[in-house]
Design an enzyme around this catalytic site. Structure first.
Site, PDB file in Angstrom:
ATOM      1  N   TYR A 274      53.468  60.900  52.089  1.00  0.00           N
ATOM      2  CA  TYR A 274      52.409  61.714  52.694  1.00  0.00           C
ATOM      3  C   TYR A 274      51.063  61.380  52.065  1.00  0.00           C
ATOM      4  CZ  TYR A 274      50.165  65.832  54.739  1.00  0.00           C
ATOM      5  OH  TYR A 274      49.340  66.673  55.447  1.00  0.00           O
TER       6      TYR A 274
ATOM      7  N   SER B 277      44.139  65.756  54.576  1.00  0.00           N
ATOM      8  CA  SER B 277      44.754  66.742  53.697  1.00  0.00           C
ATOM      9  C   SER B 277      44.101  66.653  52.331  1.00  0.00           C
ATOM     10  CB  SER B 277      46.253  66.453  53.573  1.00  0.00           C
ATOM     11  OG  SER B 277      46.848  67.192  52.518  1.00  0.00           O
TER      12      SER B 277
ATOM     13  N   LYS C 164      47.700  59.751  53.905  1.00  0.00           N
ATOM     14  CA  LYS C 164      46.423  60.464  53.982  1.00  0.00           C
ATOM     15  C   LYS C 164      45.318  59.756  53.190  1.00  0.00           C
ATOM     16  CE  LYS C 164      47.930  63.708  56.690  1.00  0.00           C
ATOM     17  NZ  LYS C 164      47.492  63.753  58.110  1.00  0.00           N
TER      18      LYS C 164
END
Length: 251
Positions: free
Chosen positions: A156, A143, A160
């Site tokens: 998150y 991402s 990532k």
């Protein structure tokens, strides 16, 4: 000659999280480029629908109903199959919330799927690639949040950023085996799951204000990048992050 390098005829591809959204779009694109695609997810009904669509379009697909967080089960299932040439490590999740509201269960869910499962699925696929001795392409779905930070996305972003480091290290490790390892790093992609969030005008303005191209990403944007990274067109590309962020991280 250049166009031929994008073809995937004769190659076997595995896509996790292939039942819907980005995973479905990537699987369909790989099949359209000639790959024989194995669709992996937890929902048999979703996978059957995708496989039927690929077959109707003239492609080849089979289903593999598995929970990728079951590392032992995933590895055992792959032991019974021929090695894959292409792996799109796509399954993932997000639980956006302020850090002071994050629970241990949130941590286990996000890190468990986005990082732990990604590591051990890649391990299982890479073992087969090494045994087969033909090389291959591993594509980890990262991402833009693996390169920047954002409020309410601590877990998150942590998952990532870690996936980006894992990808670089694995690329170094597997390079001598002619196995390429890269990430795709999308911005906000418009999918059936994310579309309701963009019905909030303030949120939509905030997101589009960061995307220099002035539009949300589409599944086709990610799918095309996956075909590129899987193909001989990217034969000299490993340990890299392919940014599909519309310029979000440019400043």
């Amino acid at each position: 000659m250049i166009a031929a390098r994008f073809g995937l005829g004769g190659r076997r591809a595995l896509v996790t999280g292939a039942g819907r959204g980005i995973g479905r779009g990537v699987a369909e694109a790989l099949a359209s480029a000639g790959a024989s695609v194995t669709l992996c997810a937890r929902s048999a009904a979703d996978l059957d629908e995708v496989a039927a669509g690929i077959a109707a379009a003239g492609g080849t697909a089979e289903t593999l109903v598995l929970d990728v967080t079951d590392a032992a089960g995933f590895a055992a299932a792959l032991e019974r199959r021929p090695a894959f040439d292409i792996f799109v490590n796509n399954a993932g999740t997000n639980r956006p919330k302020p850090l002071d509201e994050v629970t241990g269960e949130d941590f286990d869910a996000v890190i468990g799927l986005n990082l732990r499962a990604a590591v051990f699925t890649a391990q299982a696929v890479a073992r087969g690639m090494v045994r087969a001795g033909k090389g291959g392409a591993i594509i980890n779905m990262s991402s833009q949040m693996g390169h920047v930070g954002a409020a309410n996305r601590t877990l998150y972003c942590a998952s990532k950023w870690a996936l980006e480091g894992f990808t670089k290290a694995l690329a170094v490790e597997l390079g001598p085996r002619n196995i390429r390892v890269n990430t795709i790093c999308p911005t906000f992609i418009e999918t059936p799951m994310t579309r309701p969030f963009f019905e909030d005008p303030a949120f939509r303005r905030q997101v589009l204000g960061k995307i220099k191209l002035g539009r949300l990403g589409q599944i086709e944007d990610v799918a095309a990048a996956a075909v590129f990274l899987a193909s001989d067109a990217a034969a000299m590309m490993t340990g890299s992050a392919l940014m599909l962020d519309g310029g979000w991280t440019a400043d």
